[in-house]
Design a protein around this motif. Sequence first.
Motif, mmCIF file in Angstrom:
data_model
loop_
_atom_site.group_PDB
_atom_site.id
_atom_site.type_symbol
_atom_site.label_atom_id
_atom_site.label_comp_id
_atom_site.label_asym_id
_atom_site.label_seq_id
_atom_site.Cartn_x
_atom_site.Cartn_y
_atom_site.Cartn_z
ATOM 1 N N HIS A 523 0.787 -1.183 -0.031
ATOM 2 C CA HIS A 523 -0.024 0.170 0.029
ATOM 3 C C HIS A 523 0.907 1.185 0.023
ATOM 4 O O HIS A 523 2.056 1.227 0.509
ATOM 5 N N ASN A 524 0.541 2.378 -0.629
ATOM 6 C CA ASN A 524 1.298 3.420 -0.671
ATOM 7 C C ASN A 524 1.745 4.131 0.836
ATOM 8 O O ASN A 524 1.028 4.463 1.580
ATOM 9 N N GLN A 525 2.968 4.251 0.789
ATOM 10 C CA GLN A 525 3.441 4.546 2.055
ATOM 11 C C GLN A 525 3.077 6.329 2.359
ATOM 12 O O GLN A 525 2.575 6.680 3.537
ATOM 13 N N GLN A 526 2.976 7.027 1.169
ATOM 14 C CA GLN A 526 2.820 8.306 1.369
ATOM 15 C C GLN A 526 1.466 8.480 1.664
ATOM 16 O O GLN A 526 1.041 9.382 2.574
ATOM 17 N N GLU A 527 0.490 7.757 1.188
ATOM 18 C CA GLU A 527 -0.843 8.062 1.625
ATOM 19 C C GLU A 527 -1.172 7.542 2.928
ATOM 20 O O GLU A 527 -1.942 8.349 3.611
ATOM 21 N N SER A 528 -0.401 6.647 3.547
ATOM 22 C CA SER A 528 -0.823 6.248 4.797
ATOM 23 C C SER A 528 -0.304 7.167 5.993
ATOM 24 O O SER A 528 -0.745 7.429 6.916
ATOM 25 N N TRP A 529 1.130 8.007 5.384
ATOM 26 C CA TRP A 529 1.830 8.964 6.099
ATOM 27 C C TRP A 529 0.450 10.118 6.313
ATOM 28 O O TRP A 529 0.029 10.827 7.291
ATOM 29 N N LEU A 530 -0.242 10.423 5.102
ATOM 30 C CA LEU A 530 -1.075 11.607 5.008
ATOM 31 C C LEU A 530 -2.169 11.020 5.939
ATOM 32 O O LEU A 530 -2.703 11.931 6.663
ATOM 33 N N GLU A 531 -2.812 9.886 5.878
ATOM 34 C CA GLU A 531 -3.775 9.450 6.839
ATOM 35 C C GLU A 531 -3.579 9.488 8.126
ATOM 36 O O GLU A 531 -4.556 9.824 8.895
ATOM 37 N N CYS A 532 -2.430 9.314 8.438
ATOM 38 C CA CYS A 532 -2.077 9.649 10.192
ATOM 39 C C CYS A 532 -2.100 11.039 10.326
ATOM 40 O O CYS A 532 -2.603 11.216 11.337
ATOM 41 N N LEU A 533 -1.619 11.821 9.464
ATOM 42 C CA LEU A 533 -1.915 13.520 9.682
ATOM 43 C C LEU A 533 -3.386 13.886 10.003
ATOM 44 O O LEU A 533 -3.843 14.476 10.838
ATOM 45 N N PHE A 534 -4.216 13.152 9.198
ATOM 46 C CA PHE A 534 -5.840 13.327 9.350
ATOM 47 C C PHE A 534 -6.297 12.653 10.512
ATOM 48 O O PHE A 534 -7.254 13.170 11.017
ATOM 49 N N SER A 535 -5.769 11.311 10.777
ATOM 50 C CA SER A 535 -6.552 10.636 11.817
ATOM 51 C C SER A 535 -6.136 11.300 13.186
ATOM 52 O O SER A 535 -7.065 11.387 14.037
ATOM 53 N N ARG A 536 -4.711 11.650 13.192
ATOM 54 C CA ARG A 536 -4.445 12.424 14.797
ATOM 55 C C ARG A 536 -4.595 13.864 14.630
ATOM 56 O O ARG A 536 -3.828 14.482 15.478
#
Length: 1003
Positions: A523-536
Motif C-alpha cells: 500500500h502506498n506509504q505516502q498515502e498512509s503518512w497523510l492518513e496519519c496526519l488527518f487521523s490524529r
Amino acid sequence: MFSPDPPSSAASTPPVQTPSQGTYAAGVHPYAEFLGKVAKPGRYIGGEEQQQVKAPEGLACRFVLAFPDLYEVGMSHLGTRILYDLINKSEDLACERAFSPWIDLEAELRARGLPLVSLESQTPLRDFDVVGVSLQYELSYTNVLLNLDLGGIPLRSAERGERDPIVVAGGPTATHPEPLTPFVDLFLVGEAEEVLPGLLRMIGRMRREGRARAEILAAAAKVTGIYVPAFYFVERDERSGLLVVAGRNAAGIAAGAPERVTRVWVRDLDQYPFPTEFPVPYAEAIFDRAAVEITRGCTEGCRFCQAGIIYRPVRERDPKAIIKAVLEGVDKAGFADTSLTALSTADVSCIDPLIKELAPELRRRKVKLGVASLRAYGLNESLLDEIKSVGINGLTFAPEAGTQRMRDVINKNVSDEDILTSARRIFARGYDRIKMYFIMGLPTETEADVVGIAETGRRVREVARDLGLHARMPTVTVSVSQHVPKPHTPFQWAAMEAIEDLYGKVKLLRELAKRYRIELKTHNQQESWLECLFSRGDRDMAEVLERAYLTGARFEGWRECFSFERWLKAIADAGVDPSRYTRTLPLDGRLPWDHIDIGLEPGFLAEEYRKALKSRVSPPCGKPFGAKVHATTPDEAVADARRLVCYDCGIACDMSEMRQERLVSLRSLGELKGQRHGRERLETEEAAAAAAGGAMVSVERLRGRLNPSQHAEGSAFKAAAEAPYSRVRMFFGKSGPMCFMGHLDLMRVIPRMLRRAGIETAFSRGFNPVPRMSFGPALALGVGALEEVAELDLLLPGAAEDMAGLWSEARREVEAAALLERLAAVAPPGLTIVAVRVVAPGERRIGELIAGADYSVAIGAELAAEVAAALPGRLAGPLMVERAAKPGKRRGLRAGAAGASVAIDVRPRVIAAEVDVSAGILRFRLDLSQDPGEAESPNKGVRPREVVHALCGAPVPDHRVCRDRLLARGSEGLIPLRSLGPLLNKMGEQWQREAAIAAQSQV
Ligand code: SF4
C-alpha cells in the motif's frame, strides 16, 4: 422504408409492446447534452431498479447522502444502504444520493457553471434541507469539500447563509473529526439508526418554521451523539503539542451542548432489519453483490483496530433474519453474488451453522457466497466444503503480523499452527489461491518481524508443495499495508513509522517475495503518512485540507490522483509541522479527540498499550478463556459453562444475556435445518413427478444426472453448461437512464433481470462460467433504441424436446408469450421488453443475421429545414468524416502517431436518408454488414455519430439519436430483425454439437 411495422410477408411476427418512454420523452437527464462525453455516465443518472423517488411536497425533510467518492465505491458501502432504507422507510422523509463526480464531469460542470445534483431527482445539493456526508476514511476529505463546493454550498460552515442546507457528517472518522470541523455544521458520532430520522424531522420542521440557522444548531446540539464544533473552543495542549477541545464557548453553554459528546449505538440490531431493497447499480460497483451485515462490533480486541473499539459491543443479528436478508436481497435484485460481512466473520457465534444453512439455498440459485474477514481458525473441513460449493476459489485471511511475538503485541489471536492447518485444508480442497493481509510499521517491530511476513507466505506455499500441488501450484499473495496509529485505540499514542524506513521494509519484502515465489502487494506509504496526519490531526489540519483542495486535490485514495508534492506544499503553506501528528504522543497529554466519548473507562486504552509494549495478550472478550471458536450446536453451547472473558472496558455488556442470545441463535438455526430437510425431501418427490410428466428439470437436479467428472467441484454451473436449452431472442427498447448504460453494463443487467424472473440461463463452460447470451451491435452512450436484440440460451421446460426439433411453432409462440410477460414484469426502468421469440433449433445467430439498422435523430425544425435542403446534394457525393487514426496498427493502415486522423467516406454505408421537417427529425438507414477484410480497415464499423455529423453538416449530441430497429437481409432486401421467422432457419454446426452434448446428459 421507415414503416414501424414489419413487412406483411414476414412470418410469425412476435407480439409487440410499445416502449413506455421514447428517447425524446420528458425525463431526459438535465445533463444529457454532455453526459455522453464523460467516462461511465451511468454513475450519474440514477433511475436504477429499487431507487426511491419521492415528491417533495409534504415532506418533513429532504436529505441527500453525498458520498465523497465515486458511485461504484459508494454503492458498495453497507452504511449507505442502511441509511437509504432507514430514511426512505419514513413516509415524511426522503433520502436521495449523490456521489463525487470524476475529474471529467467536474470539468464539464465547472465549464458550464452547473451544480452537482442528486441521482433521484436531479436536485442541486444546495436545495436540500440537510446534506449528509459519509466519512469512511481520511483520504476522502478533499472529496467532502468537492461535493459541497460543486453542490453550490459554501465550504466553511461560518460562511453559510439561512437558505443553505445543514451539513451533517457521520461514519467511523467522525469519532476524530477536528480536521473537518470548519466545513461541517454538525457531526453524528456513532450509529445513525436511532438518531438520524428524528434529527432530520427536527431540522426540517425548524427550517419550514423559518428558524435561524443558529437556533437549529443549538437544538441539534442537545441530541445525544451530536457534536456541533461551533459551540466549542480549542487550545494547544502543552504535553501533546496539539490543539484540543478545551471546553464549550458561550454559545455552546447557552445551547446546552454537552461537555463531552457521547457515541450513540444500537442495542438491538434486529430492530433494524438489514435492507433488502437498495438501488441495483447499473454501472459496475466495486462489490457488485447483495452484501449483508451479519454482526456489528468484534470480540477480538486487536490493538491497532479502531473499528474494534468504536463499534463495541459485539451485536449479532438473528440468523433467520440474516438468511432472509441474503435471499431476499439476491432474489429482488437478481445479484449473482452475495457476501456475509462482519469485522471478523470467523468470530460470529453461529457462523458455522449459518453458512451451512445458507449454502444449499445459494447453490440452488447459482449465487456465489463471499465470506469477508476470515481468520485462520474456525475453518473446519465441512465448512470449507460448503464455502467451496458456492463458487469461491480463493480465501483471504488477516494474520496481520508475521511473528508470534508481533501478533502478541497487537493482540491478534492467531497462531502459526492455525495458519498452516487452514492452508492445508484449503489447498486440499482445490482452492487455487490464498491471500493474507499484514501490517508493517507496528509498535516494537524489528527486522525479524518484517522477514516473518514473507516467511509466513513461504510456509503457506510449502504446504501446497507438500500436498503435491506442483502442477497447479496455488497463488499465495501477501498484501502488506503500514500501520497508521488511530484515535480511540491502544496504539493512538504510538508513532507512525518514518516513510524512509517503510521504503526500506518494502524493499526487503520485495526481495524475499521474489525468492519465495509469493505475490506481494503493498500500500502506498505516502498515502498512509497523510492518513496519519488527518487521523490524529487537529483543527490546524483543516487549513491544510482546504489549501490542498483549492490547488486540485481530489480522489486522494486513487493512486492516479494522489500527489504527495501537492500535500507537502499545502502543509508548508499552512505552516504546519507534520511531525506533531506522526511522533509518539505522551500518555498524559490531551488529544484532539478526547471530547468524543466512545464509552470506554478512562485508562482502558492506556492499560492495553502498556500490555502491548510488554507483549502481553488480552484474550478476546465475550468468549471463554482460551477459546477461539464458538459452540456450533445448542448442546455444545449448553454444556460449556465456562465464564466469558470481560475486561470491564466500560461498555458494560451483560454476559448472561450474550450467552443466552447465542443459544437462541443456534436453536433457531437447528429448526431451520429441520425445515430445510423436509422441504428438500418434498422437492425431490415433486421433481420426480415433474420429470415423469416432461416438465422442467432444474439445474440443481440435473447435477445429479451428470457423471461425476462433470461436477467434480460440486458446481451447479457445470450442469448449467451441459443442460438442454432453448434459444430465445429478446427485443427491447432503451430509454431514459438505460441509454447511458454501456454494453458491459447491459451484459450485467440482463442476467439480473432473468434471475428476478426466475428464469434459468445456460452457462458457458470453463473456469469462469458466465450466462450464455449475445447482443446486437453496441450503441454509443446516450443513444436510445426501440428494438435492440439479445439472444439468450435459456433452460426452459422441455428444452430437450426443443433441441430435438419436437416443438411446433405454436408451442414456441406460447413459450414466447409467457416469457414476454415474465420479463416485462421485471425489466428495470428504461428497458422495455418489446418482443420475444423462441427461435427454432439451428436458426442462424443474430451475429450472422444483422445487416443494417434504421436511425432517427431529433435535430429540431430549424436544422431539419436546412438539412432537408442540403441532403440531396450531400447524398449525391462522398460523405467524408474525419476519424482519429489508431497508432501502431498493423499492415494496410495509414496509421500515424497519436492525434493523427484519417478521412473516410461513409456514403457507401448510408442506404437512405430523409428528413421530416415538421417533426424536426432526420431518419437514415445504415448498412452494418461487414465486408471481407474490413477488420483490417480503418473504416471498420460505421459510426452513426459520424454519419449524423456528415448528413447534418454539424455535430448532434448522441442522446438525440435513436436506433429504431435492427435489420436482417431477407429475400426482399432488408427487413426488421424482429420479423424473422422459421423460413430463415439453417442448422449450424455449433448447434448440432451442443444438441449432442445435451442429449448425452439426459437420463
Ligand atoms: S464490557 Fe467486557 S465484553 Fe463488553 S466489550 Fe467491554 S470488555 Fe468486551
